[in-house]
Design an enzyme around this catalytic site. Structure first.
Site, PDB file in Angstrom:
ATOM      1  CB  CYS A  85      -0.817  -0.020   1.159  1.00 22.81           C
ATOM      2  SG  CYS A  85      -2.402   1.103   0.847  1.00 22.81           S
ATOM      3  CG  HIS A 194      -3.242  -3.774   3.397  1.00 22.13           C
ATOM      4  ND1 HIS A 194      -2.178  -3.045   4.223  1.00 22.13           N
ATOM      5  CD2 HIS A 194      -3.682  -2.686   2.738  1.00 22.13           C
ATOM      6  CE1 HIS A 194      -2.390  -1.579   4.028  1.00 22.13           C
ATOM      7  NE2 HIS A 194      -3.214  -1.665   3.056  1.00 22.13           N
ATOM      8  CD  GLU A 196      -0.479  -5.837   5.791  1.00 22.56           C
ATOM      9  OE1 GLU A 196      -0.585  -4.464   6.106  1.00 22.56           O
ATOM     10  OE2 GLU A 196      -0.148  -6.268   4.682  1.00 22.56           O
TER      11      GLU A 196
END
Length: 224
Positions: A85, A194, A196
């Site tokens: 991002c 994302h 994660e």
């Protein structure tokens, strides 16, 4: 293997990225934007957020942070670097990746679980996936539209530098549905969604994002 996660003023997802590294089996190392060394890490993650308040342009100030001098040099030397991002925006601003990220075409912030197709599994961050595999990870951005001139788009397509592509819907107007790209060497990867946030069933849509972090460890072990 030690994977550094950089915290800039305005980073939001640095702790999440550290957790993802830990779950994957690596040792997360916290790096600060003002650091002048990388503390002996084997790879680096630039996390999401709003570095320096997104003043001027997203990532435009972060590229001048002291730590980025070290990251850029390490990337040119072959170190795996992942930008997520805002981290993707920083990689483009630092010229480690081509193109740029601009405001979403619908001019609104978007947050959704996003389906991606893995286009390239030869990078340091995608080797644990299968080419053509579809994964679901969260997406949250206001300036996530990937753009480049036609010649650059043709080049990165022709040279296999598109790593992830939006497949169910294009959420931000990215040209050619591009969600993530790599450099020619394959050690630097940037993506807008994302991964994660998709490493545990309890806190995300699944564990589809974990493969980026395990891939990095696999790549590092192969080099050691």
């Amino acid at each position: 293997m030690k994977i550094g996660v950089v915290t800039f003023p305005g980073s939001l997802d640095d702790v999440d990225a550290q957790r993802a590294v830990r779950i994957a089996g690596g040792e997360p190392v916290a790096l600060w934007h003002g650091d002048h060394d990388l503390k002996g890490v084997d790879a680096v993650v630039l996390p999401g957020g709003f570095s320096y308040g997104d003043y001027l342009r997203c990532g435009a100030i972060a590229r001048f942070a002291p730590v980025m001098t070290e990251v850029v040099a390490a990337a040119h030397g072959g170190m795996p670097v992942l930008g997520i991002c805002n981290g993707f925006q920083i990689l483009c601003e630092s010229h480690l990746l081509p193109g740029a990220l601009i405001r979403n075409d619908h001019r609104t912030f978007i947050c959704r679980d996003q389906v991606l197709q893995v286009e390239n599994t030869s990078t340091a961050w995608t080797s644990d996936y299968a080419e053509g595999q579809q994964i679901t990870v969260p997406l949250k951005n206001g300036e996530g539209g990937f753009v480049a001139d036609a010649a650059t788009l043709d080049r990165i397509e022709g040279e296999g530098q598109v790593v992830f592509r939006y497949v169910d819907v294009n959420p931000n107007g990215s040209l050619r549905d591009i969600a993530g790209i790599t450099n020619e060497r394959g050690n630097v990867v940037g993506l807008m969604p994302h991964p994660e946030h998709a490493v545990e069933d309890l806190t995300g849509p699944g564990t589809d994002g974990l493969g980026l972090f395990t891939s990095a460890l696999t790549s590092l072990l192969a080099r050691s």
